[in-house]
Design an enzyme around this catalytic site. Structure first.
Site, PDB file in Angstrom:
ATOM      1  N   LYS A  94       0.860  -1.185   0.000  1.00  0.00           N
ATOM      2  CA  LYS A  94       0.000   0.000   0.000  1.00  0.00           C
ATOM      3  C   LYS A  94       0.892   1.229   0.000  1.00  0.00           C
ATOM      4  CE  LYS A  94      -4.556   0.635   0.219  1.00  0.00           C
ATOM      5  NZ  LYS A  94      -5.560  -0.179  -0.504  1.00  0.00           N
ATOM      6  N   GLY A 115     -23.924   3.803   2.109  1.00  0.00           N
ATOM      7  CA  GLY A 115     -23.056   4.396   1.102  1.00  0.00           C
ATOM      8  C   GLY A 115     -23.445   3.978  -0.296  1.00  0.00           C
ATOM      9  N   VAL A 150     -20.027   1.775  -6.196  1.00  0.00           N
ATOM     10  CA  VAL A 150     -20.345   0.372  -5.916  1.00  0.00           C
ATOM     11  C   VAL A 150     -21.728   0.249  -5.279  1.00  0.00           C
ATOM     12  CG1 VAL A 150     -19.684  -1.687  -4.617  1.00  0.00           C
ATOM     13  CG2 VAL A 150     -17.924  -0.276  -5.713  1.00  0.00           C
ATOM     14  N   SER A 178     -18.892  -3.791   0.578  1.00  0.00           N
ATOM     15  CA  SER A 178     -17.671  -3.505  -0.176  1.00  0.00           C
ATOM     16  C   SER A 178     -16.658  -2.655   0.580  1.00  0.00           C
ATOM     17  CB  SER A 178     -18.025  -2.786  -1.489  1.00  0.00           C
ATOM     18  OG  SER A 178     -18.576  -1.505  -1.226  1.00  0.00           O
TER      19      SER A 178
END
Length: 388
Positions: free
Chosen positions: A107, A207, A211, A287
């Site tokens: 990352k 949210g 997605v 997700s």
């Protein structure tokens, strides 16, 4: 050995200034944190001209070069950024392991405000730092960054994925990500109710970005009841206009909705001490990254009889797409591999049920076994003309 410019007379040795002692202790702390997480490498990148301050963490390269996104966040301290990049890179190793891609976990984080601090020069500099790792790390978009940012970085290195299609990338990763989450919904329905069908089930989505909005539309098409919440009224209004049957509630209430599946699709850490007892669902499948504030919250979900789909498996569709990009992108191959999330999740659920393990622990066990198997097969030398 003689060192120029230093006096090695012990009697004249001076104490280190407090700031030097503090810097040294922090470096010791970083090594301790790396040891705790099992990390291989941490690189600090600084370029005054562009204002770049970035940290790259490589967790484990047993399965292949590290792969993970690059996020840009206005961290309040370097320590906060270090802990975030270490946590996220470790998670990527487990995500790659369950997704069965030949990459390890890594990352990158950029310390800065993505709204005010971004410049093309900053990302070109990042490209040179990442390129300097000589293929040990590949990266692309994450929180606070966009595919267009990495068009600049890609001018300096071939170690970037998820570029716009116009620049040779594979395009919108929300498509396979949402598809993978739907596979998670179906596997969960199969495990709990004996069928992959979601008709008549209630799903609460926290949210509705790229997605979450895709999921909501697909659920309505399948005859599911869908309740949503988002911090952006505009996103909710747009989604509601396209799907009038969707119900809307507040962002502070969505996790309290009585439902079959609660789907976190926004920020991480939503399952914590304050929300755990307020959940009214049979399963958590979404997700969002790092949905559990702490590993122990996965244990507590198990104790309460709430099925948890490990997020780093369910949301792996985007990872599968960018990993495929590195070998020559093929959409059908990506979607076929993403379908495998269904069967892998069922395997985790079965292991959890058979051994009375929290699903997060069962998933971790499978990843560690895969790492062991890959490390074992790599003992076979391929010869000097091939990479091992």
């Amino acid at each position: 050995m003689k060192v120029l410019g230093q006096n090695h007379d012990r009697s004249s040795k001076k104490k280190l200034p407090e700031e030097k002692v503090e810097q040294r202790s922090r470096m010791d702390d970083i090594f301790e944190l790396m040891a705790e997480g099992g990390h291989e490498e941490v690189t600090f990148c600084r370029h005054p001209g562009s204002g770049l301050k970035a940290i790259i963490a490589i967790h484990d390269t047993t399965m292949g070069p590290a792969l993970g996104g690059c996020r840009m966040v206005p961290y309040t301290s370097t320590d906060e950024a270090v802990k975030d990049v270490l946590r996220l890179s470790r998670g990527m190793t487990f995500k790659c392991g369950l997704a069965d891609v030949d990459f390890g976990g890594g990352k990158a984080v950029i310390i800065g405000d993505p709204e005010t601090d971004k410049t093309p020069e900053m990302f070109r500099v990042l490209g040179r730092f990442v390129g300097g790792l000589n293929g040990r790390f590949f990266t692309g978009t994450d929180m606070g960054t966009m595919p267009e940012d990495f068009v600049h970085a890609a001018r300096e290195s071939d170690s970037f994925v998820g570029l716009p299609e116009s620049h040779g990338g594979s395009g919108d990763t929300s498509i396979p990500t949402a598809y993978g989450v739907m596979q998670g919904f179906r596997a969960t329905a199969r495990h709990l109710w004996g069928t992959d069908s979601l008709e008549g089930r209630t799903v609460a989505i926290q949210g509705v970005g790229k997605v979450g909005a895709r999921l909501a539309g697909q659920l309505v098409e399948e005859g599911a009841r869908c309740v949503v919440a988002d911090v952006s009224p505009a996103r909710v209004e747009s989604l509601k206009a396209r799907n009038p049957d969707i119900e809307v509630t507040g962002v502070e209430e969505i996790h309290r909705v009585e439902c079959d599946i609660f789907a976190p699709c926004a920020i991480g850490g939503v399952i914590h001490d304050g929300t755990l007892d307020e959940l009214r669902c049979r399963a958590v499948v979404g997700s969002a990254n790092n949905q559990l504030a702490k590993d122990r919250h996965g244990d507590l979900l198990h104790e309460r009889g709430i099925l948890y789909a490990p997020d780093y498996l369910v949301n792996a569709g985007g990872l599968i797409q960018v990993a495929d990009e590195l070998q020559g992108y093929h959409h059908e191959r990506v979607m076929e591999k993403t379908r495998g999330i269904h069967d892998m999740l069922l395997k985790i659920y079965e292991l959890s049920r058979e051994e009375d393990l929290p699903t997060c622990r069962a998933a971790d066990r499978l990843v560690l076994e895969r790492l062991r198997q890959v490390a074992d097969l790599k003992r076979i030398f391929l010869g000097f003309d091939r990479r091992g």
